[in-house]
Design an enzyme around this catalytic site. Structure first.
Site, PDB file in Angstrom:
ATOM      1  N   ARG A  23      39.227  44.455  51.697  1.00 19.11           N
ATOM      2  CA  ARG A  23      39.855  45.422  50.787  1.00 19.11           C
ATOM      3  C   ARG A  23      39.833  44.869  49.346  1.00 19.11           C
ATOM      4  O   ARG A  23      39.048  45.316  48.511  1.00 19.11           O
ATOM      5  CB  ARG A  23      41.298  45.693  51.263  1.00 19.11           C
ATOM      6  CG  ARG A  23      41.925  46.937  50.667  1.00 19.11           C
ATOM      7  CD  ARG A  23      42.510  46.742  49.290  1.00 19.11           C
ATOM      8  NE  ARG A  23      43.548  45.721  49.239  1.00 19.11           N
ATOM      9  CZ  ARG A  23      44.045  45.234  48.118  1.00 19.11           C
ATOM     10  NH1 ARG A  23      43.595  45.659  46.956  1.00 19.11           N
ATOM     11  NH2 ARG A  23      44.966  44.299  48.143  1.00 19.11           N
ATOM     12  N   ASP A  24      40.643  43.855  49.083  1.00 23.26           N
ATOM     13  CA  ASP A  24      40.775  43.350  47.711  1.00 23.26           C
ATOM     14  C   ASP A  24      39.455  42.756  47.210  1.00 23.26           C
ATOM     15  O   ASP A  24      39.026  43.003  46.080  1.00 23.26           O
ATOM     16  CB  ASP A  24      41.877  42.280  47.672  1.00 23.26           C
ATOM     17  CG  ASP A  24      42.480  42.094  46.293  1.00 23.26           C
ATOM     18  OD1 ASP A  24      41.923  42.626  45.317  1.00 23.26           O
ATOM     19  OD2 ASP A  24      43.500  41.401  46.178  1.00 23.26           O
ATOM     20  N   HIS A 219      50.762  36.810  47.370  1.00 21.01           N
ATOM     21  CA  HIS A 219      49.370  37.265  47.132  1.00 21.01           C
ATOM     22  C   HIS A 219      48.895  36.632  45.823  1.00 21.01           C
ATOM     23  O   HIS A 219      49.335  37.023  44.744  1.00 21.01           O
ATOM     24  CB  HIS A 219      49.374  38.797  47.052  1.00 21.01           C
ATOM     25  CG  HIS A 219      48.035  39.414  46.784  1.00 21.01           C
ATOM     26  ND1 HIS A 219      47.293  40.029  47.767  1.00 21.01           N
ATOM     27  CD2 HIS A 219      47.303  39.521  45.655  1.00 21.01           C
ATOM     28  CE1 HIS A 219      46.163  40.499  47.244  1.00 21.01           C
ATOM     29  NE2 HIS A 219      46.145  40.192  45.953  1.00 21.01           N
ATOM     30  N   HIS A 221      45.781  35.090  43.270  1.00 21.00           N
ATOM     31  CA  HIS A 221      44.380  35.039  42.863  1.00 21.00           C
ATOM     32  C   HIS A 221      44.130  33.673  42.222  1.00 21.00           C
ATOM     33  O   HIS A 221      45.025  33.096  41.605  1.00 21.00           O
ATOM     34  CB  HIS A 221      44.056  36.170  41.882  1.00 21.00           C
ATOM     35  CG  HIS A 221      43.875  37.486  42.567  1.00 21.00           C
ATOM     36  ND1 HIS A 221      42.699  38.202  42.511  1.00 21.00           N
ATOM     37  CD2 HIS A 221      44.707  38.202  43.369  1.00 21.00           C
ATOM     38  CE1 HIS A 221      42.836  39.314  43.219  1.00 21.00           C
ATOM     39  NE2 HIS A 221      44.033  39.346  43.754  1.00 21.00           N
ATOM     40  N   CYS A 252      36.579  40.390  39.240  1.00 17.99           N
ATOM     41  CA  CYS A 252      36.820  41.587  38.456  1.00 17.99           C
ATOM     42  C   CYS A 252      35.485  42.019  37.888  1.00 17.99           C
ATOM     43  O   CYS A 252      34.803  41.235  37.237  1.00 17.99           O
ATOM     44  CB  CYS A 252      37.811  41.272  37.340  1.00 17.99           C
ATOM     45  SG  CYS A 252      38.013  42.637  36.196  1.00 17.99           S
ATOM     46  N   ASN A 261      40.590  36.316  45.133  1.00 16.20           N
ATOM     47  CA  ASN A 261      41.763  35.840  45.860  1.00 16.20           C
ATOM     48  C   ASN A 261      41.590  34.367  46.216  1.00 16.20           C
ATOM     49  O   ASN A 261      40.480  33.849  46.181  1.00 16.20           O
ATOM     50  CB  ASN A 261      41.920  36.616  47.175  1.00 16.20           C
ATOM     51  CG  ASN A 261      42.167  38.089  46.969  1.00 16.20           C
ATOM     52  OD1 ASN A 261      41.241  38.871  46.905  1.00 16.20           O
ATOM     53  ND2 ASN A 261      43.415  38.466  46.841  1.00 16.20           N
TER      54      ASN A 261
HETATM   55 ZN    ZN Z   1      44.769  41.050  44.652  1.00 19.88          ZN
END
Ligand code: ZN
Length: 322
Positions: A23-24, A219, A221, A252, A261
């Protein structure tokens, strides 16, 4: 009575590592991984012992074409025995779609930074909190045995690339509001890699004092190399679940070179070395990188453990204890 987190129904472990790469990771890169490769990847991740995998995001395919196959991915992931399948939903419509696909765990997002919230979901933070409450009410009206677990990721909790520092009082107040509005867990997310360990420990401890068992995952990064240090700080403050992505996939699309992450392989190695059981096999995890490398040639994969290998004499926490 709200549901328990799906992953807590599986055998004992000390820290729940939540894999968010599909997902991320995938939504943060420009290219799209083919559906068939995603499924093979998720299957390999589950085979390594990962119990919770965020499989996709139920967002408009116009905004995120990488996630257009989310329903198919969730349905396929649900066929893997023992796997808790989580899906991100940015709004009620997404939550309904994720539920229709069978996702037993939903992750909503609320950005602590108003600027980030407007840029990301075109809602103010206040509107996003109201949307989360609406989703919790919709969930509460479902038959009791079908209600998905609902976590809210409080993004930019530790800083925002648009507005800079984010007030800790504001983050605590939002976490309390979300829990009161029906969220089963509030995950504190360092969406853009601004956090440092002192800040993580302080803010996480404050949220833990207010939320108790509703404090969700940390969570982090690794944008500025602080990710694992932040993970340890979160553990010290009482977190028992951490998000990560295999090979640190992500970053990104607008910031070339920005990493994603924290790396699942390195995180699992860190936890096991510290005597904390994860239930995850590191060799199988490292082998799963080949699927990502083949499906996304040239996409950077990070991680020190994959480069250096396991140290001589390494023992898993469970073995060390027995
Ligand atoms: Zn994230």
């Amino acid at each position: 009575m709200n549901p328990t987190p799906p992953a807590s129904r599986t055998p004992p472990f000390d820290v729940l590592v939540r894999e968010v790469g599909p997902r991320d990771g995938l939504q943060s890169i420009a290219r799209t991984m083919p559906t068939e490769a995603k499924h093979r990847w998720i299957t390999a991740l589950a085979a390594s012992g990962l119990r919770t995998i965020e499989a996709g995001s139920f967002v408009s395919p116009k905004l995120l074409p990488q996630m257009a196959d989310a329903a198919a991915i969730v349905r396929q992931a649900l066929t893997i025995p023992g796997l808790a399948v989580a899906a991100l939903a940015p709004n009620l419509r997404g939550a309904r779609d994720a539920f229709a696909a069978g996702a037993p765990e939903l992750v909503l997002t609320v950005s602590a930074s108003n600027e980030h919230s407007l840029a990301n979901v075109r809602m103010t933070t206040e509107q996003a909190v109201a949307e989360a409450k609406k989703i919790c009410e919709w969930r509460g009206a479902l038959p009791a045995d079908q209600r998905p677990f609902v976590g809210v990721a409080l993004s930019t909790s530790f800083g925002c690339s648009l507005s800079g520092p984010v007030s800790e009082d504001r983050v605590v107040a939002l976490a309390v509001q979300l829990a009161a509005g029906g969220a089963d867990a509030v995950h504190l997310a360092d969406t853009v890699g601004y956090a440092n360990p002192v800040q993580v420990k302080r803010l996480t401890a404050r949220v833990k004092r207010e939320l108790g068992g509703k404090l969700g995952a940390g969570h982090f990064h690794n944008t500025r190399g602080q990710g694992l240090a932040n993970a340890v700080a979160a553990l010290e403050a009482g977190v028992t679940a951490l998000d990560s992505s295999l090979g640190g996939l992500g970053g990104c699309p607008y910031a070339p070179g920005a990493t994603g992450n924290i790396v699942t392989e390195d995180l699992v190695f860190l936890l096991e070395s510290m005597g904390l059981r994860t239930g995850i096999d590191l060799e199988k995890l490292i082998a799963a990188r080949a699927i990502v490398a083949a499906a996304l040639p040239g996409e950077p994969l990070y991680g020190h453990l994959a480069d250096a290998g396991l140290p001589k004499g390494f023992v898993y926490a469970a073995t060390a204890r027995s």
